[in-house]
Design a protein around this motif. Sequence first.
Motif, short mmCIF file in Angstrom:
data_model
loop_
_atom_site.label_atom_id
_atom_site.label_comp_id
_atom_site.label_asym_id
_atom_site.label_seq_id
_atom_site.Cartn_x
_atom_site.Cartn_y
_atom_site.Cartn_z
N ARG A 18 -3.07 -35.96 34.16
CA ARG A 18 -2.33 -36.24 32.92
C ARG A 18 -2.75 -35.29 31.80
NH1 ARG A 18 2.18 -38.35 30.43
NH2 ARG A 18 1.63 -39.23 28.43
N LEU A 19 -4.05 -35.09 31.64
CA LEU A 19 -4.52 -34.20 30.58
C LEU A 19 -4.12 -32.75 30.86
CD1 LEU A 19 -8.01 -35.72 29.68
CD2 LEU A 19 -5.77 -36.14 28.63
N GLU A 20 -4.15 -32.36 32.12
CA GLU A 20 -3.67 -31.01 32.48
C GLU A 20 -2.21 -30.86 32.09
OE1 GLU A 20 -2.32 -28.92 36.56
OE2 GLU A 20 -4.43 -29.49 36.53
N ALA A 21 -1.41 -31.87 32.41
CA ALA A 21 0.02 -31.83 32.09
C ALA A 21 0.24 -31.70 30.59
CB ALA A 21 0.70 -33.09 32.63
N LEU A 22 -0.47 -32.48 29.81
CA LEU A 22 -0.31 -32.45 28.36
C LEU A 22 -0.76 -31.10 27.79
CD1 LEU A 22 -1.51 -36.04 27.42
CD2 LEU A 22 0.85 -35.21 27.64
N ARG A 23 -1.76 -30.50 28.39
CA ARG A 23 -2.27 -29.20 27.93
C ARG A 23 -1.31 -28.06 28.30
NH1 ARG A 23 -6.53 -29.33 30.53
NH2 ARG A 23 -6.11 -27.84 32.18
N LEU A 24 -0.82 -28.06 29.55
CA LEU A 24 -0.01 -26.94 30.03
C LEU A 24 1.48 -27.05 29.69
CD1 LEU A 24 -1.59 -26.29 33.54
CD2 LEU A 24 -2.08 -25.15 31.37
N ALA A 25 1.97 -28.25 29.45
CA ALA A 25 3.40 -28.44 29.19
C ALA A 25 3.62 -29.35 27.98
CB ALA A 25 4.08 -29.00 30.43
N PRO A 26 3.19 -28.93 26.80
CA PRO A 26 3.27 -29.82 25.63
C PRO A 26 4.69 -30.25 25.25
CG PRO A 26 2.71 -27.58 24.96
CD PRO A 26 2.65 -27.62 26.46
N PHE A 27 5.71 -29.45 25.59
CA PHE A 27 7.08 -29.82 25.25
C PHE A 27 7.70 -30.77 26.27
CE2 PHE A 27 6.74 -26.03 22.59
CZ PHE A 27 7.30 -26.50 21.42
N ALA A 28 6.99 -31.06 27.34
CA ALA A 28 7.53 -31.94 28.38
C ALA A 28 7.18 -33.40 28.18
CB ALA A 28 7.04 -31.47 29.75
N PHE A 29 6.33 -33.70 27.20
CA PHE A 29 5.82 -35.07 27.05
C PHE A 29 5.83 -35.49 25.59
CE2 PHE A 29 3.79 -33.01 30.64
CZ PHE A 29 4.15 -33.86 31.66
N GLY A 30 6.14 -36.76 25.36
CA GLY A 30 6.10 -37.29 24.00
C GLY A 30 4.68 -37.42 23.48
N ALA A 31 3.73 -37.70 24.36
CA ALA A 31 2.32 -37.82 23.97
C ALA A 31 1.72 -36.43 23.81
CB ALA A 31 1.55 -38.60 25.02
N ALA A 32 0.70 -36.35 22.99
CA ALA A 32 -0.01 -35.09 22.77
C ALA A 32 -1.40 -35.16 23.40
CB ALA A 32 -0.15 -34.81 21.27
N LEU A 33 -1.90 -34.02 23.81
CA LEU A 33 -3.24 -33.95 24.38
C LEU A 33 -4.26 -34.57 23.44
CD1 LEU A 33 -5.16 -32.94 26.61
CD2 LEU A 33 -5.25 -30.75 25.38
N ALA A 34 -4.15 -34.29 22.15
CA ALA A 34 -5.10 -34.82 21.16
C ALA A 34 -5.11 -36.35 21.12
CB ALA A 34 -4.78 -34.27 19.78
N GLU A 35 -3.99 -36.98 21.50
CA GLU A 35 -3.92 -38.44 21.51
C GLU A 35 -4.61 -39.03 22.73
OE1 GLU A 35 0.27 -39.68 19.53
OE2 GLU A 35 0.40 -38.41 21.33
N GLU A 36 -4.58 -38.33 23.84
CA GLU A 36 -5.06 -38.93 25.09
C GLU A 36 -6.39 -38.41 25.59
OE1 GLU A 36 -2.17 -39.54 28.15
OE2 GLU A 36 -0.70 -40.28 26.73
N GLU A 37 -6.82 -37.23 25.16
CA GLU A 37 -8.04 -36.67 25.71
C GLU A 37 -9.30 -37.46 25.34
OE1 GLU A 37 -8.63 -32.64 24.46
OE2 GLU A 37 -8.32 -33.12 22.35
N HIS A 38 -9.23 -38.24 24.29
CA HIS A 38 -10.40 -39.02 23.87
C HIS A 38 -10.32 -40.48 24.29
CE1 HIS A 38 -11.84 -35.57 21.73
NE2 HIS A 38 -10.69 -35.49 21.08
N ARG A 39 -9.27 -40.84 24.99
CA ARG A 39 -9.15 -42.22 25.47
C ARG A 39 -10.17 -42.45 26.57
NH1 ARG A 39 -4.51 -44.63 23.41
NH2 ARG A 39 -2.76 -43.25 22.97
N PRO A 40 -10.74 -43.65 26.62
CA PRO A 40 -11.72 -43.94 27.67
C PRO A 40 -11.05 -44.01 29.05
CG PRO A 40 -11.22 -45.93 26.42
CD PRO A 40 -10.52 -44.80 25.73
N LEU A 41 -11.83 -43.79 30.06
CA LEU A 41 -11.33 -43.85 31.43
C LEU A 41 -10.67 -45.19 31.71
CD1 LEU A 41 -11.09 -42.30 34.08
CD2 LEU A 41 -13.32 -43.23 34.73
N SER A 42 -11.19 -46.26 31.11
CA SER A 42 -10.63 -47.59 31.32
C SER A 42 -9.17 -47.66 30.87
CB SER A 42 -11.46 -48.64 30.59
OG SER A 42 -11.46 -48.39 29.19
N TRP A 43 -8.80 -46.91 29.85
CA TRP A 43 -7.42 -46.89 29.37
C TRP A 43 -6.49 -46.36 30.47
CZ3 TRP A 43 -3.59 -43.24 28.63
CH2 TRP A 43 -2.49 -43.64 27.86
N PHE A 44 -6.92 -45.31 31.15
CA PHE A 44 -6.12 -44.74 32.24
C PHE A 44 -6.02 -45.72 33.40
CE2 PHE A 44 -7.34 -41.17 29.66
CZ PHE A 44 -6.19 -40.40 29.62
#
Length: 163
Positions: A18-44
């Motif tokens: 998921r983080l790779e996707a957000l990093r490499l294809a920012p226009f493909a997703f409504g979420a931003a890498l900055a929103e999800e990269e700091h989420r705990p593993l439990s969130w995923f």
Amino acid sequence: MRVRRLAPRDADAFRALRLEALRLAPFAFGAALAEEEHRPLSWFGQTLGHAAVFAAEHGPGQLGGMLGYRRDSLLKRRHIGHLWGMYVRPKARGQGIGAALLEAAIAHARAEVSVLQLMVGEGNPAARRLYERAGFTLYGTEAASLRVEGVEAVTLLMAMRLG
């Protein structure tokens, strides 16, 4: 290649993809890498417990792509399902992974909903063609739906009737 539904125990692999996707294809997703990269593993892990996320294994223990599905929770909209988060790793593209993921998600959705919706960036014609081949049709556009570093993108709204 094998497509399977991810479980909460797959949170590490899902997070990495998921983080790779957000990093490499920012226009493909409504979420931003900055929103999800700091989420705990439990969130995923919790996400995998609440949504159906299908992944294609591309090599031993390696996820080559993913696609999420969720049913609308509103009573009057429970007949509608949503596909989200489609991503295939660059090195795994052109091998039918996207089509296999789509087929698995559609088969799962058929048991729950009569309408399946998705959003795809106007700048991604390959994805649009994939969805059209599966039976999705365009029903609208969302102007300036995303803004990434000051650049706005148009999102195409697509749907298909099931059954």
